[in-house]
Scaffold this motif. Structure first.
Motif, mmCIF file in Angstrom:
data_model
loop_
_atom_site.group_PDB
_atom_site.id
_atom_site.type_symbol
_atom_site.label_atom_id
_atom_site.label_comp_id
_atom_site.label_asym_id
_atom_site.label_seq_id
_atom_site.Cartn_x
_atom_site.Cartn_y
_atom_site.Cartn_z
ATOM 1 N N ARG A 60 0.816 -0.898 0.079
ATOM 2 C CA ARG A 60 0.066 -0.063 0.394
ATOM 3 C C ARG A 60 0.807 1.226 0.405
ATOM 4 N NH1 ARG A 60 -3.118 1.713 5.174
ATOM 5 N NH2 ARG A 60 -1.006 2.514 5.858
ATOM 6 N N ASN A 61 1.475 1.471 0.961
ATOM 7 C CA ASN A 61 2.486 3.057 1.044
ATOM 8 C C ASN A 61 3.532 2.406 -0.148
ATOM 9 O OD1 ASN A 61 0.985 3.304 3.494
ATOM 10 N ND2 ASN A 61 3.200 2.551 4.739
ATOM 11 N N CYS A 62 4.333 1.789 -1.076
ATOM 12 C CA CYS A 62 5.266 1.779 -1.750
ATOM 13 C C CYS A 62 5.067 1.026 -2.687
ATOM 14 C CB CYS A 62 6.748 1.176 -0.489
ATOM 15 S SG CYS A 62 7.037 2.225 1.233
ATOM 16 N N VAL A 63 4.396 0.400 -3.072
ATOM 17 C CA VAL A 63 4.353 0.095 -3.892
ATOM 18 C C VAL A 63 3.113 -0.043 -5.122
ATOM 19 C CG1 VAL A 63 4.048 -2.324 -5.421
ATOM 20 C CG2 VAL A 63 5.427 -1.757 -3.552
ATOM 21 N N TYR A 64 2.097 0.234 -4.642
ATOM 22 C CA TYR A 64 0.623 0.622 -5.414
ATOM 23 C C TYR A 64 -0.268 -0.677 -5.882
ATOM 24 C CZ TYR A 64 1.071 4.469 -2.237
ATOM 25 O OH TYR A 64 0.682 5.618 -1.188
ATOM 26 N N LEU A 65 0.336 -1.373 -6.266
ATOM 27 C CA LEU A 65 0.153 -2.721 -6.986
ATOM 28 C C LEU A 65 0.544 -4.051 -6.516
ATOM 29 C CD1 LEU A 65 3.194 -4.338 -8.495
ATOM 30 C CD2 LEU A 65 2.815 -1.347 -9.778
ATOM 31 N N ARG A 66 0.329 -5.319 -6.860
ATOM 32 C CA ARG A 66 0.801 -6.372 -6.194
ATOM 33 C C ARG A 66 1.698 -6.815 -6.518
ATOM 34 N NH1 ARG A 66 -2.892 -9.028 -2.715
ATOM 35 N NH2 ARG A 66 -4.518 -7.583 -3.279
ATOM 36 N N MET A 67 2.432 -8.127 -6.100
ATOM 37 C CA MET A 67 3.608 -8.291 -6.936
ATOM 38 C C MET A 67 3.685 -9.535 -6.379
ATOM 39 S SD MET A 67 6.666 -5.366 -6.601
ATOM 40 C CE MET A 67 7.427 -5.994 -7.795
ATOM 41 N N VAL A 68 4.275 -10.681 -6.766
ATOM 42 C CA VAL A 68 4.806 -11.768 -6.500
ATOM 43 C C VAL A 68 5.627 -11.663 -5.373
ATOM 44 C CG1 VAL A 68 5.185 -14.294 -7.540
ATOM 45 C CG2 VAL A 68 3.832 -12.679 -9.339
ATOM 46 N N PRO A 69 5.205 -12.173 -4.463
ATOM 47 C CA PRO A 69 6.158 -12.289 -3.054
ATOM 48 C C PRO A 69 7.216 -13.327 -2.481
ATOM 49 C CG PRO A 69 4.733 -13.149 -2.529
ATOM 50 C CD PRO A 69 3.893 -12.354 -3.637
ATOM 51 N N ARG A 70 7.214 -14.557 -3.677
ATOM 52 C CA ARG A 70 8.442 -15.472 -3.517
ATOM 53 C C ARG A 70 8.547 -16.157 -4.940
ATOM 54 N NH1 ARG A 70 6.731 -19.663 0.413
ATOM 55 N NH2 ARG A 70 7.882 -21.521 -0.850
ATOM 56 N N GLY A 71 9.593 -16.406 -5.084
ATOM 57 C CA GLY A 71 10.093 -17.351 -6.147
ATOM 58 C C GLY A 71 9.073 -16.525 -7.418
ATOM 59 N N SER A 72 9.411 -18.007 -8.547
ATOM 60 C CA SER A 72 9.747 -17.649 -10.032
ATOM 61 C C SER A 72 8.421 -19.027 -10.707
ATOM 62 C CB SER A 72 10.637 -17.591 -10.908
ATOM 63 O OG SER A 72 11.601 -18.688 -10.971
ATOM 64 N N LYS A 73 7.815 -19.685 -9.175
ATOM 65 C CA LYS A 73 7.298 -20.859 -10.157
ATOM 66 C C LYS A 73 6.042 -20.440 -10.530
ATOM 67 C CE LYS A 73 10.712 -23.712 -7.840
ATOM 68 N NZ LYS A 73 11.803 -24.478 -8.854
ATOM 69 N N PRO A 74 6.236 -21.092 -11.621
ATOM 70 C CA PRO A 74 4.427 -20.911 -12.442
ATOM 71 C C PRO A 74 3.356 -20.902 -11.482
ATOM 72 C CG PRO A 74 5.718 -22.678 -13.491
ATOM 73 C CD PRO A 74 6.588 -22.311 -12.631
ATOM 74 N N GLY A 75 3.190 -22.261 -10.737
ATOM 75 C CA GLY A 75 2.047 -22.568 -10.090
ATOM 76 C C GLY A 75 2.105 -21.102 -8.804
ATOM 77 N N ALA A 76 2.398 -20.265 -8.456
ATOM 78 C CA ALA A 76 2.336 -19.668 -7.529
ATOM 79 C C ALA A 76 1.486 -18.081 -8.170
ATOM 80 C CB ALA A 76 3.039 -18.997 -6.901
ATOM 81 N N PHE A 77 1.998 -18.721 -10.061
ATOM 82 C CA PHE A 77 1.555 -17.045 -10.339
ATOM 83 C C PHE A 77 -0.196 -17.940 -10.594
ATOM 84 C CE2 PHE A 77 5.744 -16.309 -11.666
ATOM 85 C CZ PHE A 77 5.930 -15.443 -11.966
ATOM 86 N N VAL A 78 -0.787 -18.546 -10.196
ATOM 87 C CA VAL A 78 -2.046 -18.991 -10.983
ATOM 88 C C VAL A 78 -2.890 -18.403 -9.017
ATOM 89 C CG1 VAL A 78 -3.585 -20.836 -11.107
ATOM 90 C CG2 VAL A 78 -1.603 -20.948 -12.373
ATOM 91 N N THR A 79 -1.944 -18.792 -8.176
ATOM 92 C CA THR A 79 -2.703 -18.707 -6.710
ATOM 93 C C THR A 79 -2.832 -16.815 -6.842
ATOM 94 O OG1 THR A 79 -2.138 -20.266 -5.440
ATOM 95 C CG2 THR A 79 -2.678 -18.522 -4.116
ATOM 96 N N PHE A 80 -1.806 -16.151 -6.813
ATOM 97 C CA PHE A 80 -1.927 -14.377 -7.709
ATOM 98 C C PHE A 80 -2.786 -14.301 -8.009
ATOM 99 C CE2 PHE A 80 2.119 -15.219 -4.916
ATOM 100 C CZ PHE A 80 2.506 -15.059 -3.390
ATOM 101 N N ALA A 81 -3.093 -14.409 -8.722
ATOM 102 C CA ALA A 81 -4.009 -14.041 -9.925
ATOM 103 C C ALA A 81 -5.737 -14.387 -9.662
ATOM 104 C CB ALA A 81 -3.869 -14.660 -11.694
ATOM 105 N N LEU A 82 -6.116 -15.227 -8.809
ATOM 106 C CA LEU A 82 -7.010 -15.787 -8.349
ATOM 107 C C LEU A 82 -7.193 -15.246 -7.126
ATOM 108 C CD1 LEU A 82 -7.545 -19.746 -9.140
ATOM 109 C CD2 LEU A 82 -8.643 -17.625 -10.332
#
Length: 391
Positions: A255-277
Motif C-alpha cells: 500500500r505505502n510503497c508499491v500500489y500494485l500487487r507483486m509476486v512475493p516468492r519464487g519464479s514457480k509458475p504455480g504461484a502465479f495462478v494463486t496470486f492471479a485468482l
C-alpha cells in the motif's frame, strides 16, 4: 545489496527519482538471485526457503528509500498517514546496517519501518518506558508452538501434494476430496501462523513489538510486530477481510510503497495462478457487498433477521475458496496445480466464473439490488446527480 542501497539513497537524496532507482536495483537483484537459486542451481527444497530473508530485505530497503525521500519534502506534500514514517535525519552507516540486519526480524520478519527501529534503540517516544514483555512474548510463543504442532499433525495426513495426484481424483468421491482440501489448507496456514507468531514473539520479547499504553490494562498494546490475526483469517466473511488480516506488513508495504500487487516468492509458475485468482476474488466480493449485502442490513429490511445466514455464507465461500486456490502456491508445478484443481472439480474457479457471469455479464447485480430490495422493503440505491454541460 544493503551497502549499494545506502550509497544510492545518500547520493541521490532529494532527487524525485531516487526511490524508483533503489526499487529497480533491489528488485532486479532479488529476481536475479531467485533465478540463480531456483533455475540455475535447482534449489527446490521447500523446507529451506532462501527467498524469505531476501524478500524481507527488499521490503526494508525500498521502504527506507521511500521514507528518506518523504523526509526531504515539505510536510504538506506527504500523504498524512505516511508522515510519521518520514526519515528527516539520514542515518549513519552503522545505524542503517543495524536496521537492515536487526536480529529479531532478519530471518522471518516482520519488516518494520526505520523510525520504529530508531525510536527503539534510542528509547524515544513510546519506547521510553516499556512494560514487561514476558506476557505478550509468551502468548505469541505458545500460539506459534501450537500452530507448528497443528501443522505437523494435520499435514501428516492431509497434503496438497497428494491432492494433485491422479490417484486422489480416482480414489475418493467428490465430497471427500472437498473436505480433504479444507483440511490441507488449514494445515498449510498453520505453518505460516507458526512463523508469524514466533517472529512476533521474538519482537515482543526484545521490546520492539510494543505499540503503546492501553487504557484497559497495564501491559499495554503489543501489535507493532503483528503480521497475522488468526481469528480474523479463519472467520473472514470475504477476501477483503482475509487480506487485511494476513501478512499485514507486506500489505502495508504494497500500500505505502508499491500500489500494485507483486509476486512475493519464487519464479514457480504455480504461484502465479494463486496470486492471479487471489486478485479476482476481492473484486467479486465488492460486487456482492454492493448488490446483495444491503438486502440484509438496510433499515426496514424484512429479511434482516437472516443476516447471520448471509454472514455464514460469506465465511463458507471465502474459507473453501481460499483452501482451493492456494494449492498451486504449495505444489508450485503448473501441471500438478491443474491436477489439484481438476480433482476437486475446479469448484472455486467455477463459483468465481458463475458469479461474474451472473452479476456482470447478465447484469443481475443491479436487478437484485433494486427488485430484490423492493421485495424486502428497502429503498433503491441513490442515484448520483449528474450535471449537463449547459449547467
Amino acid at each position: 545489496m544493503c551497502l549499494i542501497t545506502y550509497a544510492l539513497t545518500w547520493a541521490l537524496k532529494g532527487r524525485s527519482y531516487m526511490p524508483k532507482v533503489v526499487f529497480g536495483y533491489v528488485m532486479s537483484h532479488f529476481l536475479y538471485r531467485l533465478y540463480v537459486l531456483q533455475v540455475l542451481a535447482g534449489v527446490a527444497e521447500k523446507h529451506i526457503d532462501p527467498a524469505t530473508p531476501m524478500m524481507l530485505n527488499v521490503i526494508r530497503l525500498t521502504t527506507f528509500a521511500w521514507y528518506v525521500h518523504d523526509g526531504t519534502l515539505q510536510k504538506e506534500d506527504v500523504v498524512p498517514e505516511l508522515q510519521s514514517f518520514s526519515i528527516d535525519e539520514f542515518p549513519d552507516l552503522l545505524e542503517f546496517l543495524g536496521y537492515s540486519f536487526f536480529f529479531a526480524t532478519f530471518i522471518t520478519g516482520p519488516a518494520l519501518d526505520f523510525n520504529s527501529y530508531r525510536s527503539f534503540i534510542r528509547r524515544e517516544g513510546v519506547f521510553q518506558k516499556i512494560p514487561s514483555s514476558l506476557g505478550p512474548a509468551l502468548r505469541c510463543f505458545l500460539g506459534g508452538a501450537l500452530s507448528a504442532a497443528t501443522h505437523a499433525v494435520v499435514n501428516s495426513q492431509f497434503t496438497y501434494e497428494y491432492s494433485a495426484t491422479v490417484e486422489f481424483g480416482e480414489k475418493f468421491p467428490f465430497w471427500q476430496r472437498f473436505l480433504y482440501v479444507q483440511a490441507a489448507g488449514f494445515g498449510v496456514r498453520a505453518k505460516y501462523y507458526a512463523v508469524f507468531l514466533l517472529a512476533q514473539s521474538a519482537c515482543n520479547f526484545v521490546g520492539i513489538g510494543y505499540t503503546g499504553p492501553s487504557p484497559s490494562n497495564a501491559e499495554g498494546i503489543w501489535t507493532r510486530a503483528q503480521n497475522v490475526s488468526v481469528k480474523d483469517v479463519e472467520l473472514a466473511q470475504n477476501f477483503k477481510q482475509l487480506f487485511a488480516a494476513w501478512n499485514m506488513k507486506t500489505a502495508l508495504w504494497l500500500r505505502n510503497c508499491v500500489y500494485l500487487r507483486m509476486v512475493p516468492r519464487g519464479s514457480k509458475p504455480g504461484a502465479f495462478v494463486t496470486f492471479a485468482l487471489g486478485a479476482l476474488f476481492p473484486i467479486l466480493a465488492r460486487r456482492i457487498r454492493a448488490w446483495v449485502r444491503p438486502l440484509f442490513v438496510e433499515p426496514g429490511s424484512r429479511i434482516a433477521r437472516w443476516k447471520p445466514a448471509y454472514d455464514f455464507a460469506g465465511w463458507f465461500f471465502t474459507f473453501t475458496s481460499l483452501n482451493c486456490i492456494v494449492a498451486p502456491f504449495v505444489v508450485w508445478d503448473l501441471k500438478l496445480s491443474l491436477q489439484a484443481y481438476h480433482n476437486v472439480g475446479y469448484y472455486a474457479i467455477m463459483w468465481l466464473v458463475i458469479a461474474y457471469v451472473f452479476l456482470e455479464v447478465f447484469r443481475m447485480g443491479k436487478w437484485i439490488r433494486i427488485r430484490g430490495g423492493k421485495a424486502v422493503g428497502i429503498a433503491p440505491p441513490h442515484r448520483r446527480k449528474t450535471h449537463s454541460k449547459e449547467e
